[in-house]
Each structure stands twice: as C-alpha cells, then as structure tokens.
Design an enzyme around this catalytic site. Structure first.
Site, mmCIF file in Angstrom:
data_model
loop_
_atom_site.group_PDB
_atom_site.id
_atom_site.type_symbol
_atom_site.label_atom_id
_atom_site.label_comp_id
_atom_site.label_asym_id
_atom_site.label_seq_id
_atom_site.Cartn_x
_atom_site.Cartn_y
_atom_site.Cartn_z
ATOM 1 N N TYR A 36 17.034 -70.648 -101.530
ATOM 2 C CA TYR A 36 17.789 -69.649 -102.287
ATOM 3 C C TYR A 36 18.803 -70.230 -103.266
ATOM 4 C CZ TYR A 36 15.690 -66.922 -98.553
ATOM 5 O OH TYR A 36 14.777 -66.357 -97.684
ATOM 6 N N HIS A 113 12.738 -61.758 -106.194
ATOM 7 C CA HIS A 113 13.032 -62.642 -105.060
ATOM 8 C C HIS A 113 13.414 -64.005 -105.591
ATOM 9 C CE1 HIS A 113 11.477 -59.630 -102.371
ATOM 10 N NE2 HIS A 113 10.466 -59.481 -103.220
HETATM 11 C C1 DQA Z 1 14.098 -63.025 -100.429
HETATM 12 C C2 DQA Z 1 12.839 -63.406 -99.688
HETATM 13 C C3 DQA Z 1 12.733 -62.685 -98.357
HETATM 14 O O1 DQA Z 1 11.553 -63.085 -97.675
HETATM 15 C C4 DQA Z 1 13.923 -63.032 -97.491
HETATM 16 O O2 DQA Z 1 13.842 -62.325 -96.275
HETATM 17 C C5 DQA Z 1 15.206 -62.830 -98.178
HETATM 18 C C6 DQA Z 1 15.339 -63.208 -99.584
HETATM 19 C C7 DQA Z 1 14.282 -63.860 -101.716
HETATM 20 O O3 DQA Z 1 15.135 -63.502 -102.530
HETATM 21 O O4 DQA Z 1 13.609 -64.874 -101.885
HETATM 22 O O5 DQA Z 1 16.194 -62.413 -97.575
HETATM 23 O O6 DQA Z 1 13.999 -61.660 -100.826
#
Ligand code: DQA
Length: 164
Positions: A36, A113
């Site tokens: 992230y 995402h």
């Molecule tokens: C997410 C991807 C999801 O699988 C995960 O549960 C998240 C963040 C992303 O931004 O990559 O909380 O949405």
C-alpha cells in the site's frame, strides 16, 4: 440548485468529487507498505483535494471501518456527487450491501485499489462491486486515484456533451 449541485442561468456549478475509503484504510502509511506504499490517508486525501481544486472541483473525503456507515455515506452523496471514487478495502471482495448502494449512485463511479489486487491472493481477485463501476484502477498506488479522477472528468464531460 439541481440534484448534483448545479445552479441555474450562467453560473458555473461547482463539481463535487467524493472519495470514500473503507475498512483498514485509515492505517495507510503503516499497513503493509509493500502493498500500500508509505503515504498516509490524510496525505492521499490532501493530494486529491489539491488535484480536484486544480480542475475547479470541490472534493469531499471520508473513511470508515463500519460497513453500515460506508453505505450511509454512499446514500448521502449518491445524488450530490458529480463523480465518486471508492476504495472499499476488503469489503470489495464480498459486500453485496455496498454493491447495491453503489448501484444507486447517479454520477460516474471509480473503484480504485492501491495494490495489485489481481496479482495477490485469489480472494482479492474477486470484486463484487466492479460491475457497477465505470472505471476500475488497481496497483498504481496514489497515481491510480489521480488516473481515476481524470477518467471520471472525461466521463462527466462526455455525459454533458451528450446532453447538450
Ligand atoms: C485494497 C485491496 C483489498 O484487498 C484490501 O483488503 C484493502 C486495500 C487496496 O487498496 O489495494 O484493504 O482495497
């Protein structure tokens, strides 16, 4: 004033970008930087507000760890948002409640995402909301949100052109 914040006769209406973050995304910056990145949520929101302002848009950002509150936020903005970006976090993968709420959003919608969900665990490759999103961006971190915003601007302009 009309449902999307517009007003009558000659005054340029302010366009509103709504950015909704779901569960665990308040911990950006400390949560799994490998997936992230290191940007915090306030920093990400600030960069989106600044980008929106550069385009003459207002921007409202919210985050919650409660699914019902996320649904309420969608309801609150579903008619008011000119365009909406959502990152529902893990709810993406199983929440039909969020799917059904997003289906009610009037303006164009982006599902974003930060991480490369399509290249991670098999359960993350499933999105139950993608069929109601006009734009889907994943794996590009902060840049993905900016890309999504630009695609939403194009969608809004296209829709306005079609109406004119
Ligand atoms: C997410 C991807 C999801 O699988 C995960 O549960 C998240 C963040 C992303 O931004 O990559 O909380 O949405």
């Amino acid at each position: 004033m009309n449902a999307k914040g517009g007003s009558a006769a000659g005054v340029e209406p302010t366009k509103l970008l709504v950015v909704l973050h779901g569960v665990n995304l308040n911990l950006l910056g400390e949560r799994s930087p490998k997936h992230y990145g290191t940007l915090t949520l306030p920093e990400l929101e600030e960069s989106l507000r600044a980008e929106a302002a550069r385009h003459g848009w207002a921007c409202a950002c919210h985050q919650t760890n409660h699914e019902g509150d996320f649904v309420e936020l969608i309801h609150r903005y579903r008619r008011r948002a000119t365009a909406m970006i959502v990152n529902p976090g893990a709810w993406t993968h199983y929440s039909y409640a969020i799917h059904d709420a997003l289906e009610l959003v009037d303006g164009p919608l982006a599902e974003v995402h930060l991480s490369a969900v399509e290249q991670r665990e098999s359960w993350r490759r499933v999105s139950v909301v993608s069929d109601v999103a006009d734009v889907r961006v994943w794996g590009k971190g902060e840049t993905g949100y900016h890309q999504a915003f630009h695609l939403l601007i194009e969608a809004v302009e296209r829709a306005q052109g079609e109406k004119a």
